[in-house]
Design a protein around this motif. Sequence first.
Motif, short mmCIF file in Angstrom:
data_model
loop_
_atom_site.label_atom_id
_atom_site.label_comp_id
_atom_site.label_asym_id
_atom_site.label_seq_id
_atom_site.Cartn_x
_atom_site.Cartn_y
_atom_site.Cartn_z
N UNK A 94 0.84 -1.12 -0.05
CA UNK A 94 0.11 -0.20 0.01
C UNK A 94 0.91 1.36 -0.06
N UNK A 95 1.84 1.21 0.65
CA UNK A 95 2.77 2.41 0.79
C UNK A 95 3.40 2.56 -0.44
N UNK A 96 3.95 1.77 -0.94
CA UNK A 96 4.63 1.88 -2.41
C UNK A 96 3.81 2.23 -3.39
N UNK A 97 2.28 1.79 -3.56
CA UNK A 97 1.52 2.11 -4.59
C UNK A 97 1.06 3.71 -4.00
N UNK A 98 0.92 3.90 -2.92
CA UNK A 98 0.33 5.49 -2.41
C UNK A 98 1.29 6.42 -2.83
N UNK A 99 2.90 6.01 -2.68
CA UNK A 99 3.74 6.83 -3.10
C UNK A 99 3.89 7.10 -4.43
N UNK A 101 1.41 6.76 -6.63
CA UNK A 101 0.79 7.57 -7.13
C UNK A 101 0.66 9.12 -6.81
N UNK A 102 1.23 9.29 -5.58
CA UNK A 102 1.62 10.80 -5.23
C UNK A 102 2.66 11.35 -6.17
N UNK A 103 3.65 10.43 -6.57
CA UNK A 103 4.61 11.08 -7.45
C UNK A 103 3.90 11.28 -8.95
N UNK A 104 3.10 10.38 -9.31
CA UNK A 104 2.24 10.66 -10.58
C UNK A 104 1.47 11.85 -10.51
N UNK A 105 0.77 12.14 -9.57
CA UNK A 105 -0.10 13.32 -9.35
C UNK A 105 0.61 14.42 -9.45
N UNK A 106 2.01 14.55 -8.58
CA UNK A 106 2.73 15.56 -8.46
C UNK A 106 3.34 16.06 -9.79
N UNK A 107 3.58 15.06 -10.62
CA UNK A 107 4.23 15.38 -11.77
C UNK A 107 3.15 15.87 -12.95
#
Length: 141
Positions: A94-99, A101-107
């Motif tokens: 979960x932590x890896x997936x959330x991170x 997704x966070x990086x994708x949204x940030x980009x």
Amino acid sequence: MFKEFREFAMRGNVIDLAIGVVIGAAFGKIIDSLVKDIIMPPIGFLIGKVDFTNLFVTLADGKIAGPYATLKAAQDAGAVTMNLGMFLNALISFIVVAFAIFMLVKAINKMNRNKPASEAAPAATPEDIVLLREIRDSLKK
């Protein structure tokens, strides 16, 4: 009714959602493998050669009394277990997936911020131009 359903199903948002679900499922399998096969073995090695998939607590013995060497042996014996290792694997996944997704949204947000003003939103038409267009349209009639 079929026509309405077809129009609903062929909307861009529904198709985008379907594509997202399929890609998300494939991404989930990749992350699951990353956690189980790449991340957890070194962590287990550093902690003391613990195989997290076999990290469990026996709450009640099964048909064959414990101790059980592996989680599979405990489950085969019918023991009631609390599977801590499986939970840790799911938590790290979960932590890896959330991170990710966070990086994708940030980009994506960064790309939207860097758009030139001409692409971001068209400027509002000045009032005098709007009035001139109305006069032109009324003269055409």
